[in-house]
Design an enzyme around this catalytic site. Structure first.
Site, PDB file in Angstrom:
ATOM      1  N   ARG A 179       4.460   1.234  -9.326  1.00  0.00           N
ATOM      2  CA  ARG A 179       4.494  -0.580  -9.488  1.00  0.00           C
ATOM      3  C   ARG A 179       5.981  -0.662  -9.885  1.00  0.00           C
ATOM      4  O   ARG A 179       6.595  -1.886  -9.728  1.00  0.00           O
ATOM      5  CB  ARG A 179       4.103  -0.707 -11.111  1.00  0.00           C
ATOM      6  CG  ARG A 179       2.596  -0.598 -11.302  1.00  0.00           C
ATOM      7  CD  ARG A 179       2.030  -0.691 -12.581  1.00  0.00           C
ATOM      8  NE  ARG A 179       2.352  -1.794 -13.446  1.00  0.00           N
ATOM      9  CZ  ARG A 179       1.462  -2.690 -13.180  1.00  0.00           C
ATOM     10  NH1 ARG A 179       0.339  -2.634 -12.543  1.00  0.00           N
ATOM     11  NH2 ARG A 179       1.762  -3.859 -14.083  1.00  0.00           N
ATOM     12  N   CYS A 182       6.778  -2.814 -15.180  1.00  0.00           N
ATOM     13  CA  CYS A 182       6.481  -1.855 -16.225  1.00  0.00           C
ATOM     14  C   CYS A 182       4.983  -1.545 -16.078  1.00  0.00           C
ATOM     15  O   CYS A 182       4.164  -2.117 -15.938  1.00  0.00           O
ATOM     16  CB  CYS A 182       6.828  -2.503 -17.633  1.00  0.00           C
ATOM     17  SG  CYS A 182       8.518  -3.032 -17.856  1.00  0.00           S
ATOM     18  N   ASN A 194       5.178  -4.509 -21.752  1.00  0.00           N
ATOM     19  CA  ASN A 194       5.450  -5.173 -20.581  1.00  0.00           C
ATOM     20  C   ASN A 194       5.487  -6.662 -20.569  1.00  0.00           C
ATOM     21  O   ASN A 194       4.572  -7.226 -20.975  1.00  0.00           O
ATOM     22  CB  ASN A 194       4.128  -4.708 -19.424  1.00  0.00           C
ATOM     23  CG  ASN A 194       4.373  -5.351 -17.957  1.00  0.00           C
ATOM     24  OD1 ASN A 194       5.241  -6.007 -17.624  1.00  0.00           O
ATOM     25  ND2 ASN A 194       3.179  -5.269 -17.334  1.00  0.00           N
ATOM     26  N   GLY A 195       6.456  -7.314 -20.202  1.00  0.00           N
ATOM     27  CA  GLY A 195       6.636  -8.609 -20.286  1.00  0.00           C
ATOM     28  C   GLY A 195       8.004  -9.152 -20.872  1.00  0.00           C
ATOM     29  O   GLY A 195       8.954  -8.123 -20.790  1.00  0.00           O
ATOM     30  N   GLU A 200       8.483 -11.167   8.091  1.00  0.00           N
ATOM     31  CA  GLU A 200       7.817 -10.065   7.466  1.00  0.00           C
ATOM     32  C   GLU A 200       8.493  -8.765   8.004  1.00  0.00           C
ATOM     33  O   GLU A 200       8.548  -7.905   7.290  1.00  0.00           O
ATOM     34  CB  GLU A 200       6.083 -10.158   7.797  1.00  0.00           C
ATOM     35  CG  GLU A 200       5.415  -9.096   7.173  1.00  0.00           C
ATOM     36  CD  GLU A 200       5.669  -8.875   5.498  1.00  0.00           C
ATOM     37  OE1 GLU A 200       6.306  -9.572   4.945  1.00  0.00           O
ATOM     38  OE2 GLU A 200       5.145  -7.694   5.367  1.00  0.00           O
ATOM     39  N   LYS A 225       6.275  -3.279  -7.496  1.00  0.00           N
ATOM     40  CA  LYS A 225       5.083  -3.580  -6.962  1.00  0.00           C
ATOM     41  C   LYS A 225       4.373  -5.115  -7.226  1.00  0.00           C
ATOM     42  O   LYS A 225       3.846  -5.812  -6.411  1.00  0.00           O
ATOM     43  CB  LYS A 225       3.810  -2.515  -6.884  1.00  0.00           C
ATOM     44  CG  LYS A 225       2.725  -2.635  -6.299  1.00  0.00           C
ATOM     45  CD  LYS A 225       2.769  -2.571  -4.592  1.00  0.00           C
ATOM     46  CE  LYS A 225       1.652  -2.792  -3.874  1.00  0.00           C
ATOM     47  NZ  LYS A 225       1.960  -3.419  -2.326  1.00  0.00           N
ATOM     48  N   GLU A 230      13.251  -3.962   2.787  1.00  0.00           N
ATOM     49  CA  GLU A 230      12.536  -3.539   1.326  1.00  0.00           C
ATOM     50  C   GLU A 230      12.782  -1.948   1.416  1.00  0.00           C
ATOM     51  O   GLU A 230      13.034  -1.267   0.431  1.00  0.00           O
ATOM     52  CB  GLU A 230      11.278  -3.724   1.210  1.00  0.00           C
ATOM     53  CG  GLU A 230      11.106  -5.019   0.675  1.00  0.00           C
ATOM     54  CD  GLU A 230       9.410  -5.480   0.782  1.00  0.00           C
ATOM     55  OE1 GLU A 230       8.998  -6.068  -0.182  1.00  0.00           O
ATOM     56  OE2 GLU A 230       8.611  -5.087   1.703  1.00  0.00           O
ATOM     57  N   HIS A 284      21.684 -21.676  17.013  1.00  0.00           N
ATOM     58  CA  HIS A 284      22.346 -22.440  15.949  1.00  0.00           C
ATOM     59  C   HIS A 284      22.881 -21.368  14.959  1.00  0.00           C
ATOM     60  O   HIS A 284      23.207 -21.928  13.972  1.00  0.00           O
ATOM     61  CB  HIS A 284      20.989 -23.358  15.334  1.00  0.00           C
ATOM     62  CG  HIS A 284      20.735 -24.275  16.533  1.00  0.00           C
ATOM     63  ND1 HIS A 284      21.314 -25.167  17.053  1.00  0.00           N
ATOM     64  CD2 HIS A 284      19.427 -24.196  17.005  1.00  0.00           C
ATOM     65  CE1 HIS A 284      20.462 -25.854  18.130  1.00  0.00           C
ATOM     66  NE2 HIS A 284      19.470 -25.093  17.844  1.00  0.00           N
ATOM     67  N   LYS A 291      10.176  -6.259   5.599  1.00  0.00           N
ATOM     68  CA  LYS A 291       9.876  -4.723   5.809  1.00  0.00           C
ATOM     69  C   LYS A 291      10.935  -3.722   5.481  1.00  0.00           C
ATOM     70  O   LYS A 291      11.183  -2.662   4.987  1.00  0.00           O
ATOM     71  CB  LYS A 291       8.762  -4.353   6.774  1.00  0.00           C
ATOM     72  CG  LYS A 291       7.496  -4.894   6.465  1.00  0.00           C
ATOM     73  CD  LYS A 291       6.571  -4.143   5.323  1.00  0.00           C
ATOM     74  CE  LYS A 291       6.817  -4.513   4.078  1.00  0.00           C
ATOM     75  NZ  LYS A 291       5.933  -6.230   3.647  1.00  0.00           N
ATOM     76  N   TRP A 334      10.736  -1.182 -15.992  1.00  0.00           N
ATOM     77  CA  TRP A 334      11.566  -1.790 -15.142  1.00  0.00           C
ATOM     78  C   TRP A 334      12.263  -3.041 -15.567  1.00  0.00           C
ATOM     79  O   TRP A 334      12.013  -3.779 -16.447  1.00  0.00           O
ATOM     80  CB  TRP A 334      10.546  -2.623 -14.078  1.00  0.00           C
ATOM     81  CG  TRP A 334      11.257  -3.051 -12.956  1.00  0.00           C
ATOM     82  CD1 TRP A 334      11.126  -2.413 -11.633  1.00  0.00           C
ATOM     83  CD2 TRP A 334      11.631  -4.405 -12.527  1.00  0.00           C
ATOM     84  NE1 TRP A 334      11.852  -3.220 -10.832  1.00  0.00           N
ATOM     85  CE2 TRP A 334      12.060  -4.415 -11.232  1.00  0.00           C
ATOM     86  CE3 TRP A 334      11.475  -5.554 -13.428  1.00  0.00           C
ATOM     87  CZ2 TRP A 334      12.537  -5.665 -10.736  1.00  0.00           C
ATOM     88  CZ3 TRP A 334      12.362  -6.820 -13.017  1.00  0.00           C
ATOM     89  CH2 TRP A 334      12.490  -6.862 -11.620  1.00  0.00           C
TER      90      TRP A 334
HETATM   91  C1  G6P Z   1       6.796  -8.037  -5.112  1.00  0.00           C
HETATM   92  C2  G6P Z   1       6.175  -7.095  -3.776  1.00  0.00           C
HETATM   93  C3  G6P Z   1       6.114  -7.522  -2.612  1.00  0.00           C
HETATM   94  C4  G6P Z   1       4.914  -8.716  -2.751  1.00  0.00           C
HETATM   95  C5  G6P Z   1       5.261  -9.561  -3.817  1.00  0.00           C
HETATM   96  C6  G6P Z   1       4.035 -10.749  -4.108  1.00  0.00           C
HETATM   97  O1  G6P Z   1       7.949  -8.462  -4.569  1.00  0.00           O
HETATM   98  O2  G6P Z   1       7.348  -6.116  -3.950  1.00  0.00           O
HETATM   99  O3  G6P Z   1       5.689  -6.455  -1.737  1.00  0.00           O
HETATM  100  O4  G6P Z   1       4.702  -9.163  -1.510  1.00  0.00           O
HETATM  101  O5  G6P Z   1       5.744  -9.123  -4.885  1.00  0.00           O
HETATM  102  O6  G6P Z   1       3.097  -9.706  -4.668  1.00  0.00           O
HETATM  103  P1  G6P Z   1       1.563 -10.375  -4.720  1.00  0.00           P
HETATM  104  O7  G6P Z   1       0.905  -9.191  -5.624  1.00  0.00           O
HETATM  105  O8  G6P Z   1       1.559 -11.526  -5.488  1.00  0.00           O
HETATM  106  O9  G6P Z   1       1.120 -10.389  -3.356  1.00  0.00           O
END
Ligand code: G6P
Length: 611
Positions: free
Chosen positions: A27, A2, A100-101, A484, A606, A491, A507, A488, A74
């Site tokens: 965000r 949020c 937010n929370g 990673e 985010k 996502e 395996h 990507k 969100w």
């Molecule tokens: C969310 C984001 C990711 C990020 C993760 C950790 O899931 O979508 O891109 O890696 O949070 O976030 P941070 O701000 O703690 O690196």
């Protein structure tokens, strides 16, 4: 997660709030809304969907009033629909809030309200709080006291801003667990979840602390207090980045801009730190914990998402350069399993945002158990940066694209320097140190070289944009890069992708391989190159399609892989930095081909400020 904006001052509030909400879109959110206070009443316009839809359907920018709040939601409690969108009002429609929370005891409060005859109009915990504040206003006759009394009974987390037509010249912000920043302009105030929604108005900000409230007045005065009503001293800080850092600057997407920023952001992470001649590193933020680092018996790194992948690379780096055992823990798991922390343990939290709720909770647990807790964080002034004993900033600048790119390579930049520093404290020779330092210094130019050949990756992306699955394989320090790369792709393109250590393919995942399965290998020239080539052969023998990330000049791989993306040669421990760039580009161009919303992928946030 949020996003919150609040404005009070001489200007029309709605356009300022709308712009603020646009800045916070990155965000992640599913609904949006605005409330303004005018002519003795409040007006709320809100709906599920994007900020642009809110403006188009409900013409919010023309809402009258010079005080107002706005929100991007969100969903946590309740589906994303119009009634559940914020702002929420109390029963008398004179008090409104954005939140937010998560209010954990909202069901208890809700029952209390229903028993007292109140009716709720949404399924959200936030509305419960708004109505509760309204009920307490009837008893106290003061918005500030009502907010204070309500927050005193709330379990859970909040960053919130409250306005009321009963006191139109006052706006109240409060936080516990979720971020809230107060921008102090000339004769005006703007609250926001982060500085990106404030910088167009002022650079002067106060980062509210947990359990702190700010009460701001139209006459330009403000006070900060604890929720318990004790005065607090709030330092005014300066926002460090420029406005253009949060604009696209001619790129189609923030993600692409941020990928292209990496030669510079990596250099910024080295500046003033790397000591080429001594083969050493100076990390000013860690000076106060030098002794703890020298005597550390074990290092635990905790993080989430992409930051967790960086931590896995960090494990290789620290163990091989400094010979200290390292454990990497998902922050969400670490906190719930009563972790064993010994007196000489150092715990490091890695976070781009510095606000991830699980990471924050993990460091609180570690601190409580007596560890030295350090932070590697990008956002200056964020909660994790403040709550850790010492730390190192990434200096990557604001990262707006939801899929983390430049923050990841900056995390690797800091982790490599940290490992080098520890190594040099513990027996790594000057010559070895120098060699690594020299290679690190050369990384920005090598990233630049990879970026000069994006067309090659774009062409491969066109060929595989309709794939339904992908495998990513790497070994040793490049295994986390495979994880990673797969993350990507998932996502932003919604293609199912898995990362594995290449040898583990036999395996299980090998059963998935057929002509429809693209497999991305990190197959750079190192000690286990021959083994990786064998793994590639195994995929080819089963008609899988191989995309190999290879060291420049490796002619052999051209004969075994379907596609080869070359990266410059570097120190084996630095390969993850270079290998991750083509993976970012591959995910980006595939997502673009598929017409996905690259910067705001569905369901993702985010910065995840709820547990
Ligand atoms: C969310 C984001 C990711 C990020 C993760 C950790 O899931 O979508 O891109 O890696 O949070 O976030 P941070 O701000 O703690 O690196």
């Amino acid at each position: 997660m949020c996003g919150i904006v609040g404005y009070i001052g001489p200007q029309a509030a709605a356009p300022i709030i709308l712009n603020g909400l646009r800045r916070l879109e990155y965000r992640g959110y599913d609904s949006a809304g605005i409330c303004t206070v005018d002519q003795g009443g409040i007006e709320i316009r809100k709906r599920a969907g994007k900020v642009a839809d809110l403006e188009q359907a409900l013409h919010v920018s023309s809402m009258p009033g010079t005080t107002g709040i706005g929100h991007t939601r969100w969903a946590t409690h309740g589906v994303p629909n119009d009634p559940n969108a914020h702002p929420h009002a109390d029963a008398s429609d004179t008090i409104a809030l954005v939140h937010n929370g998560i209010i954990e005891n909202y069901l208890t409060i809700r029952k209390k309200l229903v028993k007292a005859g109140y009716q709720l109009r949404s399924e959200t915990d936030s509305e419960v709080l708004a109505v509760f504040i309204g009920m307490l206003y009837e008893q106290t006759g003061s918005v500030e006291q009502a907010v204070r009394a309500a927050l005193g009974e709330v379990d859970g987390t909040f960053g919130l801003v409250v306005v009321s037509s009963r006191e139109p010249d006052v706006m109240i912000g409060a936080r516990r667990g979720s971020p809230l920043v107060l921008g102090i302009g000339s004769g005006e105030f703007i609250f926001a979840s982060d500085a990106s929604a404030i910088i167009a108005h002022t650079r002067q900000v106060v980062y509210l602390h947990d359990n702190e409230m700010a009460i701001v007045h139209r006459d330009g005065s403000y006070v900060t207090k604890t929720i318990g009503n004790e005065a607090t001293v709030s330092a005014i800080e300066e926002i460090e980045f420029e406005l253009d850092a949060i604009e696209k600057g001619g790129f189609d997407h923030f993600m692409l801009k941020e990928i292209f920023e990496q030669p510079n952001t990596f250099r910024d992470g080295l500046r003033g730190r790397l000591q080429l001649e001594d083969g050493n590193v100076r990390l000013g933020g860690l000076e106060s914990v030098r002794d703890a680092l020298r005597t550390a018996q074990r290092i635990v790194i905790t993080a989430c998402g992409t930051s967790w992948h960086a931590a896995l690379v960090g494990e290789y780096l620290i163990e091989s350069l400094a010979r200290i055992p390292v454990e990497v823990e998902y922050a969400s798991e670490f906190r719930y399993r009563n972790p064993i922390i010994q007196p000489n343990d150092v715990v490091i939290a890695i976070s781009q945002s510095g606000e991830t709720a699980d990471t924050l909770a993990a460091i609180r647990e570690a601190k409580m158990k007596g560890a030295t807790v350090l932070g590697m964080v990008n956002v200056v002034g964020s909660t994790i940066a403040r709550e850790t004993e010492a730390g190192v900033y990434l200096h990557a600048g604001p990262e707006i694209g939801v899929a983390s790119t430049k923050a990841f390579t900056s995390q690797l930049c800091i982790l490599t320097q940290f490992a080098l520093l520890l190594g040099r404290m513990r027996g790594l020779g000057q010559l070895e140190g120098r060699e690594l330092a020299k290679e690190l210094d050369a990384i920005p130019a090598k990233i630049q070289r990879i970026l000069e050949r994006v067309e090659d990756v774009e062409a491969i992306a066109r060929e595989y944009a309709s794939a339904s699955n992908f495998l990513y394989l790497g070994r040793g320090v490049n295994f986390p890069v495979a994880l990673e790369g797969a993350l990507k792709l998932k996502e932003i393109s919604y293609i199912h992708a898995e990362g594995y250590p290449a040898a583990e393919m036999k395996h299980g995942p090998i059963a998935l391989i057929d002509t429809n399965m693209p497999v991305v290998f990190v197959a750079t020239k190192d000690d286990i190159y021959d083994k990786i080539v064998s793994n590639i052969e195994e995929v080819r023998a089963r008609s899988g399609r191989v995309i190999a990330i290879a060291t420049e000049g490796d002619t052999h791989l051209h004969s075994v892989a379907n596609h080869v993306i070359e990266i410059p040669e570097t120190h084996p421990l630095l390969t993850p930095i270079l290998a991750s760039i083509p993976m970012q580009l591959l995910a980006y161009y595939i997502a673009v081909q598929r017409g996905c919303n690259v910067d705001m992928p569905r369901n993702l946030a985010k910065s995840v400020t709820v547990e």
